[in-house]
Design a protein around this motif. Structure first.
Motif, PDB file in Angstrom:
ATOM      1  N   VAL A 148      63.970 -17.906  22.617  1.00 52.49           N
ATOM      2  CA  VAL A 148      63.198 -18.683  21.979  1.00 52.49           C
ATOM      3  C   VAL A 148      62.940 -19.942  22.085  1.00 52.49           C
ATOM      4  CG1 VAL A 148      63.246 -19.296  19.436  1.00 52.49           C
ATOM      5  CG2 VAL A 148      64.493 -17.147  19.952  1.00 52.49           C
ATOM      6  N   ALA A 149      61.774 -20.380  22.153  1.00 54.03           N
ATOM      7  CA  ALA A 149      61.592 -21.844  22.764  1.00 54.03           C
ATOM      8  C   ALA A 149      61.095 -22.680  21.065  1.00 54.03           C
ATOM      9  CB  ALA A 149      60.020 -21.707  23.475  1.00 54.03           C
ATOM     10  N   VAL A 150      61.999 -23.280  21.018  1.00 51.90           N
ATOM     11  CA  VAL A 150      61.815 -24.283  19.950  1.00 51.90           C
ATOM     12  C   VAL A 150      61.242 -25.485  20.148  1.00 51.90           C
ATOM     13  CG1 VAL A 150      63.062 -25.281  18.002  1.00 51.90           C
ATOM     14  CG2 VAL A 150      63.981 -23.059  18.901  1.00 51.90           C
ATOM     15  N   HIS A 151      59.690 -25.759  19.793  1.00 55.86           N
ATOM     16  CA  HIS A 151      59.035 -26.858  20.020  1.00 55.86           C
ATOM     17  C   HIS A 151      59.147 -27.839  18.924  1.00 55.86           C
ATOM     18  CE1 HIS A 151      56.347 -25.339  23.213  1.00 55.86           C
ATOM     19  NE2 HIS A 151      56.737 -24.114  22.841  1.00 55.86           N
ATOM     20  N   SER A 152      59.009 -29.114  19.436  1.00 60.22           N
ATOM     21  CA  SER A 152      59.080 -30.172  18.517  1.00 60.22           C
ATOM     22  C   SER A 152      58.190 -31.472  19.004  1.00 60.22           C
ATOM     23  CB  SER A 152      60.592 -30.764  18.551  1.00 60.22           C
ATOM     24  OG  SER A 152      60.652 -32.227  17.698  1.00 60.22           O
ATOM     25  N   GLY A 153      57.387 -31.927  17.966  1.00 64.42           N
ATOM     26  CA  GLY A 153      56.312 -32.829  18.491  1.00 64.42           C
ATOM     27  C   GLY A 153      55.100 -32.657  18.949  1.00 64.42           C
ATOM     28  N   ASP A 154      54.830 -31.128  18.821  1.00 67.15           N
ATOM     29  CA  ASP A 154      53.604 -30.890  19.258  1.00 67.15           C
ATOM     30  C   ASP A 154      52.996 -29.809  18.580  1.00 67.15           C
ATOM     31  OD1 ASP A 154      54.602 -28.370  19.614  1.00 67.15           O
ATOM     32  OD2 ASP A 154      55.255 -28.569  21.594  1.00 67.15           O
ATOM     33  N   ALA A 155      51.754 -29.262  18.823  1.00 70.02           N
ATOM     34  CA  ALA A 155      50.983 -28.264  17.934  1.00 70.02           C
ATOM     35  C   ALA A 155      51.914 -27.255  17.493  1.00 70.02           C
ATOM     36  CB  ALA A 155      49.587 -27.849  18.414  1.00 70.02           C
ATOM     37  N   MET A 156      52.881 -26.710  18.294  1.00 68.68           N
ATOM     38  CA  MET A 156      53.750 -25.537  17.955  1.00 68.68           C
ATOM     39  C   MET A 156      55.018 -25.961  17.321  1.00 68.68           C
ATOM     40  SD  MET A 156      53.161 -23.792  21.899  1.00 68.68           S
ATOM     41  CE  MET A 156      52.918 -25.153  22.655  1.00 68.68           C
ATOM     42  N   GLU A 157      54.905 -27.285  16.825  1.00 65.01           N
ATOM     43  CA  GLU A 157      56.317 -27.802  16.092  1.00 65.01           C
ATOM     44  C   GLU A 157      56.857 -26.912  15.005  1.00 65.01           C
ATOM     45  OE1 GLU A 157      58.717 -29.786  15.381  1.00 65.01           O
ATOM     46  OE2 GLU A 157      57.550 -31.607  15.286  1.00 65.01           O
ATOM     47  N   VAL A 158      58.207 -26.658  15.188  1.00 61.85           N
ATOM     48  CA  VAL A 158      58.825 -25.977  14.211  1.00 61.85           C
ATOM     49  C   VAL A 158      60.219 -26.815  13.804  1.00 61.85           C
ATOM     50  CG1 VAL A 158      58.309 -23.680  14.781  1.00 61.85           C
ATOM     51  CG2 VAL A 158      59.958 -24.657  16.034  1.00 61.85           C
ATOM     52  N   MET A 159      60.187 -28.038  14.194  1.00 63.63           N
ATOM     53  CA  MET A 159      61.365 -28.760  13.711  1.00 63.63           C
ATOM     54  C   MET A 159      60.853 -29.902  12.634  1.00 63.63           C
ATOM     55  SD  MET A 159      63.255 -28.966  17.283  1.00 63.63           S
ATOM     56  CE  MET A 159      64.405 -30.542  17.070  1.00 63.63           C
ATOM     57  N   GLU A 160      59.804 -29.896  12.318  1.00 64.90           N
ATOM     58  CA  GLU A 160      59.666 -30.956  11.094  1.00 64.90           C
ATOM     59  C   GLU A 160      60.453 -30.514   9.938  1.00 64.90           C
ATOM     60  OE1 GLU A 160      55.371 -30.284  10.265  1.00 64.90           O
ATOM     61  OE2 GLU A 160      54.818 -31.412  12.290  1.00 64.90           O
ATOM     62  N   GLU A 161      60.400 -31.861   9.436  1.00 66.77           N
ATOM     63  CA  GLU A 161      61.536 -31.628   8.155  1.00 66.77           C
ATOM     64  C   GLU A 161      60.884 -30.587   6.967  1.00 66.77           C
ATOM     65  OE1 GLU A 161      63.155 -34.684   4.676  1.00 66.77           O
ATOM     66  OE2 GLU A 161      61.970 -35.552   6.165  1.00 66.77           O
TER      67      GLU A 161
END
Length: 682
Positions: free
Chosen positions: A408-421
């Motif tokens: 699983v690739a967990v993206h942060s800080g880009d268009a695929m972000e899933v770590m936003e609050e």
């Protein structure tokens, strides 16, 4: 020094790069890039922990004496400006109160390195460096802007990465509540290749451990240092760690008999009644020499077990560390068996350090199920070294996809972000150590996601028996954006009043293309996973992209609190593909979460029935179950009950029983009986 129980001495012949801070903090935690294996702006002390054995100055003839420091050992050398360069640490008022009455008699600093003098020592498999700087001034000051109250000039050794003790002209007595600074000054010749800032690489939040007076002002886009004309003091601890500077303290009030377990290695599972080995990394936090340690382990309701060891690398002075191994035994079968490990005696004298015990849980079974780890990668398109993680995850899918690799690739800080609050993977940011990094089974010890490191960690992880087994199936529904998940779990032993949950993550393949920053541009392709020949910006399509998932610790009530051994329990859930762009590229990672530990017990991955991807394409002489014509799709006998999807995910028809279906021109996906095919309609 950065330490690992798996690497006692980093005897590698390599130059490595600076671990720069992340572009953004997350959940109150400053994230930073992971360590990368390519040269940028620091040089590593390849002697590693071996060097720490040479750092200790001679003990005082009488009374207690210690080399006080924030620094845990030499790790990296960082370039500074030419001309005058100063480094310092702050001895806070709280520390002054703790050590009030002690005398400070000398200061030790580390010799700089000339990076052009790297010489391989093939016997030790390390690089050795020369030091052309012969003179250094050490000083004590009660303000960084004031003249020193004491100073002394000393001579530095010829070899880089070596400690040098410089005696002060008189002793400095530490006064209660009175802060002061300990520092040194060097002059760096113009146009030299000398790296003078020596640090331990711990990236500490401590604001007092790495104060630098230089013209350094930041980093450019490629993380090369930038220098101004103006000198200024700056806290560089978050960037580099604690500065390598030590002060000799003497006095009867210095702390004694305080040793911490700073790291441990405990097996993932143990067999009942069979001794198992534990590794510990211990650090002396007191002034007295440590010669022997007694470890005590409490396992569940068993009687405490004791094990005394003589330290493998000899007696420890202040801040020195030792790696040691010992055996213990568990006779209780089960999972989530709690343990405590602590030091109960130092040099044969009982100590009360149980409050500082390290704790965890044991899995103690004779046999279990085959293990498939959940591997989650922290990544982002802004992260220039995340191309290494991209290469690693692609390598794992190619080499272990047939075995069921769950990535699983967990993206942060880009268009695929899933770590936003507030988003599904927000919890992940609470323990991510840097970008890129990866985590096996939600264990917070990260694995660098290069192909080599992932391969090693994966092949090691799958050899461990699992307490639970998980399998899953997916069905389509009348809504093309909704799928039905059925998960089946069973356990090796009966579970009584323990909470296990089913969790899932929807992943999408071939997402993009998006522009990926590439810091490997310009390096040889065989050292950069093919990214060296590409530009600093590269368009990529991404696989394994996390889209949405269950609650961080799984679905409440998805499994009962009491379960029989080796009995299958089923959980069903309709999942809305809210963030998915193409339902034909959807897979779902499904896992069993241990609510007590937060770790995953086992995992699997299942494709959507309409999934179409490169890995599905194969050569076959079998006639396709459907084919396109002018304005219609024609079905063969085996395609009765087929579902038809447009490429945008819309379901065009379901349960088709006729021989043909009229549709507009375009490309369609036909799925039936676990097979699917692309059809072109003219």
């Amino acid at each position: 020094m950065k330490k690992s129980l798996l690497i006692i001495a980093a005897g590698v012949m390599a130059v490595s790069g600076y671990a720069a801070p992340s572009l953004r903090p997350h959940v109150g935690q400053q994230l930073r890039f992971g360590q990368h294996p390519l040269p940028k702006s620091v040089v590593f002390d390849s002697k590693g922990a071996v060097a720490s054995r040479q750092q200790v100055a001679t003990r005082a003839d009488e009374g207690l004496s210690m080399n006080w420091s924030y620094c845990e050992g030499i790790y990296t050398a960082v370039p500074t400006n030419y001309g005058e360069y100063k480094g310092a640490v702050k001895f806070t008022a709280d520390l002054a109160t703790e050590y009030a009455g002690a005398t400070l008699t000398s200061v030790s600093v580390v010799s700089p390195v000339d990076v052009n003098t790297a010489t391989p020592n093939y016997e030790l498999m390390v690089y050795e460096y020369q030091n052309p700087i012969k003179s250094c001034t050490v000083w004590i000051s009660e303000s960084l802007d004031a003249e020193p109250v004491l100073k002394a000039e000393g001579t530095l050794g010829e070899m880089g990465f070596s400690w040098n003790e410089i005696q002060l002209p008189s002793a400095y007595t530490i006064k209660k509540d009175t802060e002061f600074y300990i520092g040194y000054t060097m002059n760096i010749p113009e146009d030299s290749n000398i790296y003078a800032l020596m640090v331990d690489g711990t990236h500490t939040p401590n604001p007092n451990g790495c104060l630098v007076y230089s013209t350094f002002s930041g980093w450019d886009d490629n993380y090369w240092p930038i220098y101004d004309a103006e000198y200024h003091w700056e806290d560089m601890g978050p960037d580099f760690g604690n500065i390598c500077l030590r002060a000799r303290l003497n006095g009867d009030m210095l702390p004694v008999n305080n040793v911490a377990i700073s790291d441990k290695l405990v097996p993932a599972y143990v067999k009942p009644g069979t001794p198992f080995e534990i590794g510990t990394l211990t650090q002396n936090l007191a002034a007295n020499l440590v010669k022997t340690l007694t470890f005590t382990m409490e396992i569940g309701d068993m009687e405490p077990q004791h094990n005394s060891v003589g330290l493998e690398y000899g007696p420890l002075e202040y801040l020195e560390t030792s790696v040691d191994y010992m055996d213990f035994t568990c006779t209780t079968k089960g999972n989530n068996i709690p343990y405590k490990l602590y030091i109960s005696a130092i040099n044969g004298e009982e100590v009360n350090l149980k409050a500082d015990a390290v704790e965890g849980f044991l899995l103690c079974i004779d046999e279990g199920y085959s293990k498939q780890p959940l591997v989650e990668e922290a990544t982002g398109t802004w992260c220039g070294y995340c191309v290494i993680g991209y290469a690693g995850m692609e390598y794992m899918a190619e080499n272990y996809g047939a075995d069921g690799f769950v990535g699983v690739a967990v993206h942060s800080g880009d268009a695929m972000e899933v770590m936003e609050e507030g988003m599904a993977y927000d919890f992940f940011g609470n323990f991510v150590s840097g970008f890129p990094s990866s985590y096996f089974n939600r264990d917070q010890g990260d694995v660098y996601p290069s192909p080599e490191d992932l391969d090693y960690a994966y092949t090691d992880a799958v050899t461990v028996p699992a307490f639970a087994e998980i399998s899953a199936q997916i069905e389509t529904t009348d809504d093309p954006k909704v799928i039905k998940l059925t998960a089946n779990a069973k356990f090796a032993l009966a579970v009584e009043n323990e909470e296990y949950k089913i969790g899932y993550t929807v992943v999408e393949d071939e997402v993009g293309p998006y522009v990926q920053t590439n810091y490997l541009s310009g390096y040889p392709d065989d050292e950069s996973y093919g990214f060296g020949s590409k530009g600093s910006k590269v368009q990529l399509k991404y696989n394994d992209v996390a889209r949405n998932c269950s609650a961080p610790l799984g679905v409440e009530g998805s499994l009962p609190l009491n379960m029989d051994a080796d009995t299958e329990y089923t959980y069903e859930k309709e999942i809305t593909l809210s963030d998915v762009k193409d339902p034909t590229k959807v897979r779902v990672a499904v896992y069993v979460i241990n609510a007590e530990t937060g770790l995953t017990e086992n995992a699997c991955v299942v494709k959507s029935p309409v999934y179409v991807g490169v890995q599905n394409i194969s050569v076959s002489n079998e006639a396709p179950m459907a084919f396109g014509g002018k304005g219609s799709i024609h079905f063969r006998g085996g395609a009765h009950g087929a579902s038809v999807f447009a490429l945008d995910g819309r379901q065009v028809a379901s349960n088709v029983s006729a021989g043909s279906l009229q549709v507009p021109a375009g490309i369609y996906i036909v799925a039936a009986e676990g097979r699917c095919v692309k059809v072109l309609v003219k």
